[in-house]
Write an enzyme that holds these catalytic residues in place. Structure first.
Site, PDB file in Angstrom:
ATOM      1  N   ARG A 200       0.969  -1.196  -0.037  1.00 60.14           N
ATOM      2  CA  ARG A 200       0.121  -0.025  -0.076  1.00 60.14           C
ATOM      3  C   ARG A 200       0.856   1.114   0.344  1.00 60.14           C
ATOM      4  O   ARG A 200       0.465   2.195  -0.727  1.00 60.14           O
ATOM      5  CB  ARG A 200      -0.952  -0.187   1.264  1.00 60.14           C
ATOM      6  CG  ARG A 200      -1.510   1.508   1.352  1.00 60.14           C
ATOM      7  CD  ARG A 200      -2.846   1.371   2.340  1.00 60.14           C
ATOM      8  NE  ARG A 200      -2.856   0.682   3.219  1.00 60.14           N
ATOM      9  CZ  ARG A 200      -2.286   0.726   4.423  1.00 60.14           C
ATOM     10  NH1 ARG A 200      -1.465   1.713   4.871  1.00 60.14           N
ATOM     11  NH2 ARG A 200      -2.205   0.077   5.485  1.00 60.14           N
TER      12      ARG A 200
ATOM     13  N   TYR B  24     -16.243  17.329 -16.019  1.00 59.74           N
ATOM     14  CA  TYR B  24     -16.786  15.831 -16.206  1.00 59.74           C
ATOM     15  C   TYR B  24     -17.689  15.597 -15.179  1.00 59.74           C
ATOM     16  O   TYR B  24     -17.536  16.106 -13.813  1.00 59.74           O
ATOM     17  CB  TYR B  24     -15.279  15.104 -15.938  1.00 59.74           C
ATOM     18  CG  TYR B  24     -15.743  13.746 -15.640  1.00 59.74           C
ATOM     19  CD1 TYR B  24     -15.727  12.818 -16.758  1.00 59.74           C
ATOM     20  CD2 TYR B  24     -15.304  12.991 -14.338  1.00 59.74           C
ATOM     21  CE1 TYR B  24     -15.993  11.415 -16.685  1.00 59.74           C
ATOM     22  CE2 TYR B  24     -15.665  11.627 -14.313  1.00 59.74           C
ATOM     23  CZ  TYR B  24     -15.913  10.886 -15.538  1.00 59.74           C
ATOM     24  OH  TYR B  24     -16.091   9.575 -15.221  1.00 59.74           O
TER      25      TYR B  24
ATOM     26  N   ASP C 170      -7.248  19.015 -15.034  1.00 58.57           N
ATOM     27  CA  ASP C 170      -7.432  17.734 -15.482  1.00 58.57           C
ATOM     28  C   ASP C 170      -7.071  17.318 -16.731  1.00 58.57           C
ATOM     29  O   ASP C 170      -7.732  17.809 -17.748  1.00 58.57           O
ATOM     30  CB  ASP C 170      -9.014  17.153 -15.104  1.00 58.57           C
ATOM     31  CG  ASP C 170      -9.335  15.988 -15.612  1.00 58.57           C
ATOM     32  OD1 ASP C 170      -8.670  15.230 -16.496  1.00 58.57           O
ATOM     33  OD2 ASP C 170     -10.521  15.502 -15.081  1.00 58.57           O
TER      34      ASP C 170
ATOM     35  N   LYS D 170      -8.036   6.397 -19.590  1.00 62.10           N
ATOM     36  CA  LYS D 170      -8.490   6.965 -21.049  1.00 62.10           C
ATOM     37  C   LYS D 170      -7.216   6.657 -22.050  1.00 62.10           C
ATOM     38  O   LYS D 170      -6.876   5.531 -22.208  1.00 62.10           O
ATOM     39  CB  LYS D 170      -8.933   8.098 -20.856  1.00 62.10           C
ATOM     40  CG  LYS D 170     -10.068   8.497 -19.649  1.00 62.10           C
ATOM     41  CD  LYS D 170     -11.454   7.608 -19.823  1.00 62.10           C
ATOM     42  CE  LYS D 170     -12.163   7.690 -18.794  1.00 62.10           C
ATOM     43  NZ  LYS D 170     -12.414   8.978 -18.057  1.00 62.10           N
TER      44      LYS D 170
HETATM   45  C1  LIG Z   1     -12.974   9.407 -16.724  1.00 65.48           C
HETATM   46  C2  LIG Z   1     -12.715  10.560 -16.518  1.00 65.48           C
HETATM   47  C3  LIG Z   1     -12.394  10.959 -15.185  1.00 65.48           C
HETATM   48  C4  LIG Z   1     -12.665   9.988 -13.911  1.00 65.48           C
HETATM   49  O1  LIG Z   1     -11.532   8.953 -13.946  1.00 65.48           O
HETATM   50  P1  LIG Z   1     -11.915   7.302 -13.649  1.00 65.48           P
HETATM   51  O2  LIG Z   1     -10.627   6.689 -14.097  1.00 65.48           O
HETATM   52  O3  LIG Z   1     -13.286   6.814 -14.370  1.00 65.48           O
HETATM   53  O4  LIG Z   1     -12.316   7.454 -12.064  1.00 65.48           O
HETATM   54  C5  LIG Z   1     -11.789  12.180 -14.711  1.00 65.48           C
HETATM   55  N1  LIG Z   1     -11.874  13.138 -15.402  1.00 65.48           N
HETATM   56  C6  LIG Z   1     -12.171  13.071 -16.948  1.00 65.48           C
HETATM   57  C7  LIG Z   1     -11.961  14.154 -17.808  1.00 65.48           C
HETATM   58  C8  LIG Z   1     -12.545  11.798 -17.436  1.00 65.48           C
HETATM   59  O5  LIG Z   1     -12.753  11.539 -18.774  1.00 65.48           O
END
Ligand SMILES: *Cc1c(COP(=O)(O)O)cnc(C)c1O
Length: 388
Positions: free
Chosen positions: A48, A101, A173, A198
């Site tokens: 962890r 998001y 982000d 992603k």
């Molecule tokens: C998918 C996404 C998230 C969240 O990520 P997860 O891996 O699904 O928890 C945050 N910001 C954006 C822009 C996203 O596309």
């Protein structure tokens, strides 16, 4: 070792010191033997706290985002949650994009407001609106650029100036662009968040997140909280993410090639009222995107004209968009984005259902595409056939 792909393939990934394994092994272990009490063989005592496969990923991500400190999380939301929790206190205020998001909005609106944090959704592309929304208690601007699903563009260096002036933090982000197309830390942002689910993972086979910063003090706080709260990816997911990351540059180039072709094919289509893609010269954020991004990304969204049109106004504005989503054969109807395969979705009823009725509500006639790396001709043929 300065080129992007060189860093993606090598940063944090020396051949394994004990076996010479060229690829960082999956260290599937919870604990590590100590030679005497407190004497570890490389700083590892419990997974962890730290695990070598995860360390390799965190170092590689930090290098790609041009940051000194990287942290790998079990999801993008876990990364977001921990960053908000360590950066904000009750009564603090933050600005979020007016088309943030959906999951980020939900977390702030449903969880952090309970804890006394306040927020204002604002169009981050409009700097006057940003300045007008600031309060004495504003501690953070949370930025996404390009935004999801409207592909709006915010000027990162201008927002960095705003946050510097008031002693707040700018968080970006960077999921939609990936570090290949944009490095917010180089533009003055304090922290970058990623959903590695992603483009970074890139193959729709894992869920993960990351935080990268050059702020030493914040990094200490995050490191403590990361271990204390435990939202860490397992070694197999960390390894899969590293495997995906190695090809990020070549994948991203192809995503951009294909998205440019798809956007151009949709512009002017009789059933489409608007195409949202920052690479289009008439996109309101085109110039800023051209300045701060290497290319324009693989996400495209568009609005479909309500059809049938009993002029009496009975037509469901979503109907035509829903039909397109159901009719494509190559574009799979699914949430998420950034994988090698093309996806299509209806934000108002899928990814952004949680913002319905809020200031972040998205148009009912909007369709979002995650343009994959298949052959562009096949993708365009599929979309045109689905539009009928
Ligand atoms: C998918 C996404 C998230 C969240 O990520 P997860 O891996 O699904 O928890 C945050 N910001 C954006 C822009 C996203 O596309």
């Amino acid at each position: 070792m300065n080129g992007f792909s060189t860093r993606a393939i090598h940063a944090g990934q020396e051949p394994d010191p004990t076996t010479g394994s060229v690829i960082v092994p999956i260290y599937a272990t919870s604990t590590f033997a100590q030679d005497s009490v407190g004497e570890t063989r490389g700083g590892y005592d419990y997974s962890r706290t730290a695990n070598p496969t995860r360390t390799a990923l965190a170092e590689c991500l930090a290098s790609l985002e041009r940051g000194r400190h990287g942290f790998a999380f079990s999801s993008g939301m876990a990364a977001t949650d921990l960053l908000l929790r360590t950066s904000l206190k009750p009564n603090d205020h933050l600005l979020i994009p007016h088309d943030a998001y959906g999951g980020t909005f939900r977390l702030i609106d449903k969880v952090f407001t309970e804890w006394g944090v306040t927020y204002t959704p604002v169009n981050l592309a409009d700097l006057d609106a940003v300045r007008a929304a600031l309060r004495d208690t504003t501690r953070m601007i949370w930025c996404e650029t390009p935004t999801n699903p409207m592909l709006g563009i915010a000027d990162i260096s201008m927002l960095a100036e705003v946050t510097r002036d008031i002693g707040a933090r700018l968080v970006v982000d960077n999921t939609f662009a990936s570090p290949y197309l944009q490095t917010p830390l180089s533009l003055g942002a304090d922290v970058v968040v990623q959903s590695t689910t992603k483009y970074i993972g890139g193959h729709s086979d894992l869920v993960g997140g990351a935080v990268v910063t050059n702020d030493d003090e914040l990094a200490d706080v995050i490191a403590f909280a990361h271990n204390a709260t435990g939202a860490v990816p397992g070694p197999f997911d960390a390894w899969l993410t590293l495997r995906g990351l190695k090809t990020l540059a070549v994948r991203m180039e192809r995503h951009c090639d294909n998205a440019e072709r798809v956007a151009a094919a949709l512009v002017g289509h009789p059933k489409i009222t608007r195409v949202h893609y920052p690479g289009l010269p008439d996109h309101p954020g085109h110039e800023v995107a051209a300045k701060q991004m290497h290319r324009f990304g693989g996400m495209v969204s568009f609005q479909v004209s309500a059809d049938g049109g009993t002029a009496a106004g009975g037509a469901d504005p979503a109907a035509a968009a829903l039909r397109v989503c159901a009719a494509t054969k190559l574009f799979t109807l699914a949430e998420s984005l950034g994988g090698v395969e093309s996806l299509i979705e209806h934000p108002a009823r899928m990814t952004h259902a949680s913002v319905k009725g809020s200031a972040l509500q998205v148009p009912a006639d909007l369709v979002r595409l995650s343009v994959g790396i298949e052959d562009a001709d096949d993708l365009i043929e599929d979309l045109l056939a689905a539009l009928g």
